[in-house]
Design a protein around this motif. Structure first.
Motif: not given
Length: 598
Positions: A586-592
């Motif tokens: 989830k954190e990676t998706e937000i950063m992307t």
């Protein structure tokens, strides 16, 4: 003097009792050219030791009346009722000994019961009269004429003007005002007593004192205190609801301001010992009302050359106690004085003496003092002794590290890693991490090893939950273990054995220290250190969610084998591993998404 054509003859009537009062103290004789024929000397005169060839009457310079060469003077001890003999007579150059001005301008020259014409410098009575006249209000400070300069003269003049204005305002305050004058209801029977104008007048004078020379400022502050400390609140009166309308409250605020200012001067200014002592005696001699008695000793500040203080700062006394003429002397100072000494010693970069002082001194505000003591490790760093500073952060009892914020932990970690620091004047730990001052190399300091840094970080995480839970702190310590160059992947057997060894290192609950066995770091020293930190991170992830996790895991870019070892260690708890991977996704998706929008 040979080219001026003048001869100056001096005499000191202080040392020579035989000199008559009719003889001048200073004579200037101007020589005249005389023809050789007019001053021919008989041959027999050449054999004499002294030959007088010319003389003339001397010019009379300014002088005290008792030194007048024209009119005789009769000295008496304390005669003031009438002129003695011809003492009232004067020449054009006679000065009044008391007023220090021309005798012709002295209004008390022949005044009954005063008679300045009888004054002279060989009488204690007349000397006291002279001191009182010339010192004015400064006499109450027991100052001498030798201590008076133009700044103090001006301070005395300003004090006299202040006292006249203060008396007028306080008289008006005591009389009070009718309610209608203050815009209040006429139904009120009492008069209104508002001390605010008096308070503002005193504050204005203290503001002027702040701009004066050091000694003059102290005299003005204490001189004003002598007057306003006598003020009182009129009983049974109506007082407006303003901050300083009550005389008792305003008086306390004013006294606190004076004490704070003069204390700063006592510590910061280089006052002569005699002048400093006179200020202290003057303050203690004031008539303190009952509610202010506790402040009577506020100016009893030890001088910097105090025997006990010097011995403590030099490291010769580590107890803060000594016997002084049979009396016990303890190094105990008000917290305000401790803070002032701390400020000055930091400015002077005397960190070693400051550390010795703070470890020994006792004070009246334990809470504030403990915050100050928590900064001792920083002062130790500035001495260049990083190893001792690290140890002072983690003693067995009351460790300052237990009160770390994440920012403060990162501050010390950077100092230990780089041997650099900002030069600050601080009084509590929070000020260390909030400054934007430039970092400079610390003289004689050497960066600590990576092993020492890792052990320090893990020990702090053990005792400080704020550091343990913060992701940025984990990122910083992992960067210490994850060196810039990729490390060789260890043997599979070593990685397998490391699981057991790292677990035993981190699970030692019987000691606050982190011990890394020597055998573990023999074959792969850098890799072993990285595995210890990675193992600690594993325990942290298993314990609770870690956010943001992406910067933490990015530190493993050059050492993917260590990241794989982390996944293997986390697999012992499949449920927590899956939860962590979901959080990370989830954190990676937000950063992307954020990057795409930019």
């Amino acid at each position: 003097m040979a080219n001026t054509g003048e001869i100056i003859i001096l005499s000191d009537d202080e040392d020579c009792e035989a000199i008559s009062c009719n003889e001048p103290s200073v004579l200037i004789v101007e020589t005249e050219d005389v023809k050789k024929s007019e001053c021919a000397v008989p041959p027999t005169a050449l054999d004499e030791d002294l030959v007088i060839t010319f003389s003339r009457t001397a010019d009379v310079l300014s002088h005290a009346r008792y030194d007048c060469p024209i009119h005789s003077f009769t000295a008496t001890d304390c005669e003031v009722s009438a002129p003695v003999s011809s003492n009232q007579l004067m020449c054009d150059q006679c000065f009044c000994y008391i007023c220090d001005k021309l005798a012709s301008l002295c209004v008390l020259w022949c005044f009954k019961d005063v008679c300045h014409c009888n004054s002279h410098n060989r009488s204690d009575f007349w000397n006291n009269q002279r001191n009182c006249a010339l010192l004015g209000g400064l006499k109450t400070f027991n100052l001498t004429l030798l201590e008076i300069d133009s700044h103090l003269r001006n301070a005395e003049t300003m004090l006299q003007s202040f006292r006249r204005g203060l008396a007028t305002l306080f008289t008006a305050f005591v009389k009070g005002r009718v309610p209608e004058e203050c815009g209040l209801s006429q139904s009120r029977q009492n008069r209104v007593y508002d001390y605010t104008p008096v308070y503002e007048f005193v504050c204005s004078f203290l503001n002027k004192a702040d701009k004066q020379d050091g000694r003059a400022a102290a005299i003005m502050r204490l001189g004003a205190t002598e007057d306003f400390i006598k003020h009182f609140q009129v009983s049974g009166s109506f007082t407006p609801q303003s901050a300083m309308a009550n005389a008792g409250i305003a008086r306390l605020v004013l006294l606190q301001r004076v004490v704070e200012s003069v204390q700063r001067q006592m510590v910061m200014a280089d006052f002569p010992p005699a002048f400093r002592l006179k200020l202290q005696e003057f303050y203690k001699g004031l008539n303190f009302p009952t509610e202010l008695k506790s402040m009577k000793n506020c100016l009893s500040v030890r001088p910097w050359d105090d025997v006990l203080l010097v011995s403590v700062m030099k490291g010769q006394n580590v107890s803060g106690f000594r016997k002084d003429k049979g009396k016990n002397d303890f190094l105990r100072e008000q917290i305000s004085v401790v803070l002032l000494r701390t400020e000055l010693l930091q400015r002077q970069h005397r960190y070693r003496e400051l550390c010795r002082y703070l470890r020994v001194v006792e004070t009246d505000n334990p809470k504030l003092f403990h915050q100050l003591q928590d900064v001792i490790p920083y002062f130790t760093c500035m001495m260049g002794d990083l190893a001792t500073a690290l140890s002072s952060l983690l003693p067995t009892v009351n460790a300052p590290a237990t009160r770390f914020t994440p920012q403060l932990f990162l501050f010390y970690l950077c100092i230990f890693k780089t041997a650099t620091a900002p030069k600050l004047a601080v009084m509590q730990p929070a000020e260390l991490s909030s400054s934007d001052a430039a970092w400079e190399p610390i003289k004689d300091a050497v960066p600590l090893t990576h092993v020492t840094l890792v052990r320090f970080a893990l020990r702090v995480q053990k005792c400080c939950s704020a550091v343990y839970t913060d992701a940025q702190c984990w990122t910083s310590i992992l960067k210490v273990a994850n060196t810039s160059n990729a490390l060789q992947e260890p043997r599979p057997e070593f990685l397998h054995e490391a699981t057991v060894v790292v677990h035993s290192i981190l699970q030692d609950k019987y000691g606050s220290n982190i011990q890394i066995p020597r055998f573990f770091v023999q074959e792969y020293p850098d890799q072993a250190l990285l595995l210890v930190v990675t193992g600690a991170l594993c325990l942290r992830i298993l314990d609770a969610p870690l956010s943001p996790a992406l910067p933490v895991l990015n530190t493993f870019k050059g050492n993917v084998w260590a990241l794989n070892w982390l996944w293997s260690s986390l697999s012992t708890s499949p449920e927590r591993l899956n939860s962590f991977l979901l959080e990370f996704s989830k954190e990676t998706e937000i950063m992307t998404g954020v990057r795409a929008s930019l």
